[in-house]
Design an enzyme around this catalytic site. Structure first.
Site, PDB file in Angstrom:
ATOM      1  N   VAL A   1       1.696   2.708  -5.234  1.00  0.00           N
ATOM      2  CA  VAL A   1       0.729   2.605  -6.853  1.00  0.00           C
ATOM      3  C   VAL A   1      -0.091   1.877  -5.891  1.00  0.00           C
ATOM      4  O   VAL A   1      -1.303   2.022  -6.718  1.00  0.00           O
ATOM      5  CB  VAL A   1       2.027   1.248  -7.248  1.00  0.00           C
ATOM      6  N   GLY A   2      -0.052   0.836  -4.465  1.00  0.00           N
ATOM      7  CA  GLY A   2      -1.128   0.780  -3.757  1.00  0.00           C
ATOM      8  C   GLY A   2      -2.202   1.250  -4.452  1.00  0.00           C
ATOM      9  O   GLY A   2      -3.526   1.296  -4.213  1.00  0.00           O
TER      10      GLY A   2
ATOM     11  N   LYS B   1      12.622  -4.840 -16.899  1.00  0.00           N
ATOM     12  CA  LYS B   1      11.547  -4.349 -18.017  1.00  0.00           C
ATOM     13  C   LYS B   1      12.665  -4.574 -18.948  1.00  0.00           C
ATOM     14  O   LYS B   1      11.413  -5.615 -19.631  1.00  0.00           O
ATOM     15  CB  LYS B   1      11.175  -3.080 -18.234  1.00  0.00           C
TER      16      LYS B   1
ATOM     17  N   GLU C   1      15.001   7.124  -5.628  1.00  0.00           N
ATOM     18  CA  GLU C   1      14.779   6.555  -4.490  1.00  0.00           C
ATOM     19  C   GLU C   1      16.574   7.160  -4.119  1.00  0.00           C
ATOM     20  O   GLU C   1      17.119   7.443  -4.345  1.00  0.00           O
ATOM     21  CB  GLU C   1      15.266   5.008  -4.511  1.00  0.00           C
TER      22      GLU C   1
ATOM     23  N   PHE D   1       0.700  -0.837   0.106  1.00  0.00           N
ATOM     24  CA  PHE D   1       0.249   0.100   0.020  1.00  0.00           C
ATOM     25  C   PHE D   1       0.381   1.827  -0.157  1.00  0.00           C
ATOM     26  O   PHE D   1       0.508   2.228   0.468  1.00  0.00           O
ATOM     27  CB  PHE D   1      -1.009  -0.004   1.339  1.00  0.00           C
ATOM     28  N   GLY D   2       2.041   1.440  -1.168  1.00  0.00           N
ATOM     29  CA  GLY D   2       2.318   2.666  -1.140  1.00  0.00           C
ATOM     30  C   GLY D   2       2.262   3.087  -2.147  1.00  0.00           C
ATOM     31  O   GLY D   2       0.754   3.338  -1.998  1.00  0.00           O
TER      32      GLY D   2
ATOM     33  N   GLY E   1      11.582  13.027  -5.675  1.00  0.00           N
ATOM     34  CA  GLY E   1      11.017  11.937  -5.785  1.00  0.00           C
ATOM     35  C   GLY E   1      10.933  11.038  -7.418  1.00  0.00           C
ATOM     36  O   GLY E   1      10.423  10.278  -6.916  1.00  0.00           O
TER      37      GLY E   1
END
EC number: 1.1.1.3
Lengths: 328, 328
Positions: free
Chosen positions: B14-15, B204, B189, B11-12, B186
């Protein structure tokens, strides 16, 4: 394995491209879709004209021969102009055929009644090839619209105009000379009116509007300007300022749901997503609420790009019916 | 109307984006898909941490609470690293859940066993968000591959690296200063290793390889170079010559089916499709046999772009099961 019988209406560049691709990819399509695709017939203007060999295929200039083929399930349409294409597609849909069209002139006008007709008959319409040739803007928009809303669409939707503008800048030549070169290379028609007047880009923009906004602006309210009034002096001056002319078709929806569309030349700088689109390429920039701006670039016309997306439309339609699964 | 129960693992950024979009678009999704989507639970690291309000949603740090929810049908996964994500997704699939993942580290390694597992269980895996963020390269490739074969893929697959290279050229600043700016904004990282070393782009690229070529090269054979050795002097020299550094991930298949992949900085000129891709954008150029080169450009990361394509994956999966029809 069941066989899907298909017909191709119109056997020019795009129609022949479909024929080639279906034959080249027949085994692969069988494997991926579990159904064999057979081109049963092609509709031509002149049966006597010399053309590529199509063994086992009915070649006819009479649409009645095609619509009466028992078990016909798919019609690929690659004719120009509204009629008789619209009439043919209505009859094909009424007979229960899926239709896949490349006809932007017809589809820009009749997308809504055709979709209603198809829905009531339980068949599908593929129209990726109507807009931006091999660039899959229709599929991409359909997917986006499941979650995103679109605020604005900006595109270079006519490869001929973009080719001429590119040549005028790179070779510093006049509009007439660039146009002649485009004609010599097969990029422009003998009658280039639709391309250089902006009418072709306008029709494609209306197709995008119907999909993205579920409606079209009043056609008479849209200012459509071509590239034929841009002089070499204009292009040179822009070049000195680091700018480029692009023939941009754009449409935007305001907060009240009103649509504002225009088609015409614009001066764009290096930060603009359409600045670097050169030659016969097309590009479409989609401004969406969640994703931001997504830009698609690729060949806007040509036998294989256009025919390829039409066969992809067929594969998508079959997949919708059967459910599909790609293993990786 | 039936309700689809879903859980979000992780739940960062993207979540939380998924949670927002599902709630904002709930009525629209109901209307288009004929099914209601409810987020029943979210898996977090630390239950005590302060976070956005999620009324009616089970917030837990125990995966067992989630996998045992009666009637759970969809799992959105937005965790980083291979484990426990792979284990969680295997268990979700075994239970008959569709899964939608953004986890490139896990998926680059386990796409083949996960797809086999999903196939045997009759469920689907959405993984658009693993590669190039909001740019729908996975869906586009899947469609293309119905008809086209892909010869080569070239992409800017890491927005952080591209941002740093763009800043170094535009502001003539050192690598370290650009990196710090990216961190402040942001985009990078606190530990930027995966981004600037090329490892993120490599993962990717391996996901694209599995889809486009149905296999991956031996990972040890792929030369992966980051951007951390490019000096301001290098960038300045390139700029004077009209060239730009791009961090390019590319893979090509030769006539014998052998794959050649590399990840690293390249100097490109104005005619290269990646020349004009600036800032945190991603781009992927797909060289295909029929269509030619198709290039997709858009935001490579971010809460809403990434979450949006995950909800699109959900809509696509539901559409596969139910058949879907977009009216225009």
């Amino acid at each position: 394995m069941a066989t899907i019988k298909a017909a191709i209406l119109g056997f020019g560049t795009v129609g022949q491209g479909i024929y080639h691709i279906v034959n080249e990819k027949r085994e692969d399509l069988k494997k991926s879709l579990g159904l064999d695709l057979e081109i049963s017939a092609v509709l031509v203007n002149n049966v006597g004209k010399e053309r590529i060999a199509t063994p086992g295929v009915l070649v006819t200039d009479n649409f009645e021969d095609i619509i009466n083929i028992p078990g016909l399930q798919v019609v690929f349409e690659a004719i120009v102009n509204e009629e008789p294409a619209y009439n043919y597609l209505c009859r094909a849909i009424d007979k229960g055929c899926h239709v896949v069209t490349a006809n932007k002139v017809m589809f820009s006008k009749y997308s809504i009644p055709l979709h209603e007709r198809a829905k009531s008959r339980g068949v599908f319409i593929g129209y990726e090839a109507t807009t931006a040739g091999g660039v899959p803007v229709i599929k991409t928009l359909k997917n986006l619209l499941q979650v995103n809303s679109v605020r604005r669409i900006q595109g270079i939707l006519n490869g001929t105009s973009n080719y001429i503008l590119t040549q005028m800048r790179q070779d510093e030549c006049q509009f007439g000379d660039s146009l002649k070169e485009a004609q010599d290379l097969g990029y422009a028609e003998a009658d280039p009116f639709n391309d250089v007047s902006g009418q072709d880009a306008f029709r494609k923009l209306m197709i995008l509007s119907a999909l993205a906004f579920k409606k079209q602006p009043n056609w008479n309210d849209v200012r459509v300007v071509g590239i034929d009034e841009i002089s070499l002096e204009d292009v040179r001056k822009a070049k000195e300022e680091g700018l480029r002319y692009r023939h941009v078709a754009e449409i935007e929806q305001d907060e009240n749901g009103e649509l504002y569309a225009s088609v015409g030349p614009q001066l764009v700088g290096p930060d603009h997503p359409l600045y670097s689109i050169e030659g016969v390429n097309n590009a479409v920039a989609l401004d969406t609420n969640y994703i931001g701006t997504l830009t698609l670039v690729g060949p806007g016309a040509g036998m294989y790009p256009t025919a390829s997306v039409m066969v992809e439309d067929y594969a998508e339609i079959i997949g919708k019916r059967a459910g599909f699964f790609i293993t990786i």
